[in-house]
Design an enzyme around this catalytic site. Structure first.
Site: not given
Length: 312
Positions: A147, A111, A109, A138
């Protein structure tokens, strides 16, 4: 180049990071291709972009469905498309533990903060309010905690005097588009890199009782503290272009049996082979790490003192 790794991208809106991945994948040397774009919002603008680029899409509203039930539908679509890795790109829905587990170490992912700072939402406002000099983005591995997975790459973005969350977000988005494809390319090819393979072997070898590591003729080698070696990591040894782990067998007969049974994995190393050592290739893809661990443990037992081996 070899066949590209198949990526599925999950979006909930415009999908600008998805678009950045799609364009990066068009470059001939890019190791991945986007084969499916899926969304929990049938009206997500990114779906029309993907369709225009000739990429398969899937969409279904999650409303009225339990989280795990909806995720099972998405999971089935990803697997039907042959997806090997999942990239989240503005997917604004928490994932079920079942889904995360099924794609463990295969889903990343992006972020909009410099993790571990500012997990969750409103990252730009929080960075400005804290008086930070830099915001940023990130890319991280997805784990059950929000996260919280290992960070694979970051780019800092300077916070300017007078910045608002919107102005900072616009610049961070540019950084996201630069970062995501590069990190994804590294991530999907990591298992072919010798340094990654060495770390996997190292973790397994040093997990055995009283195992230590030292260089032997320039090669990482593993032995019982104060005792004999039970494994060597070999990469392009004397120009053989092979990446492998060398382990002990009970002797030439077992060595020959292993090589005859699976010559794509096992081979007789030129220097240690006469004494019964066998090489296990790690450079063919889809390494069976449970089998590597089994052979490392068996090799360790052959050199471990009886009192130590008896307790493991």
């Amino acid at each position: 180049m070899a066949d590209k790794v198949k990526i599925g991208v999950l979006i909930s809106g415009r999908g600008s990071n998805m678009a950045a991945l799609v364009y990066a994948a068009k470059y001939p040397d890019c190791p991945f291709e986007v084969v499916l774009v899926a969304s929990n919002d049938p009206d997500a603008a990114g779906l029309a972009f993907a369709e225009a680029e000739g990429i398969a899409t899937f969409s279904r509203s999650h409303k009225g469905m339990k989280r795990a039930e909806f995720d099972a539908i998405i999971d089935a679509e990803l697997r039907k498309a042959g997806v090997e890795y999942v990239a989240l790109a503005g997917y604004m829905r928490l994932l079920s533990a079942e889904f995360v587990t099924s794609w463990a170490d295969r889903m990343i992912n992006i972020h909009p903060s410099l993790l571990p700072k500012y997990k969750g939402l409103d990252t730009h406002a929080r960075a400005i309010e804290a008086g930070d000099r830099f915001g940023g983005c990130s890319v991280h591995v997805v784990t059950p905690e929000l996260d919280d997975g290992p960070v694979l790459g970051q780019l800092p973005v300077a916070i300017l005097p007078g910045d608002t969350p919107d102005t900072l977000a616009a610049r961070v988005l540019i950084a996201e588009h630069q970062l995501y494809s590069r990190v994804l390319a590294d991530f999907v090819t990591r298992e072919s890199r010798p340094e990654w393979l060495l770390e996997k072997v190292r973790a397994l070898a040093l997990g055995l009782p009283e195992a230590t590591e030292k260089l032997s003729h320039g090669t990482p080698a593993f032995h019982i503290a104060g005792g004999k070696f039970f494994a060597y990591f070999s990469h392009d040894h004397h120009g053989d272009s092979i990446t492998s782990v060398l382990v002990k067998t009970t002797g030439p007969e077992e060595q020959a049996m292993l090589i005859d049974a699976d010559p794509d994995i096992y081979y007789k190393p030129p220097y240690l082979g006469p004494s019964g050592w066998v090489g296990m290739r790690l450079d063919g893809g889809d390494v069976d790490w449970a089998h590597v661990e089994e052979r490392l443990t068996a090799s360790w037992r052959m050199v471990a003192p009886k009192k130590l081996a008896a307790f493991f």
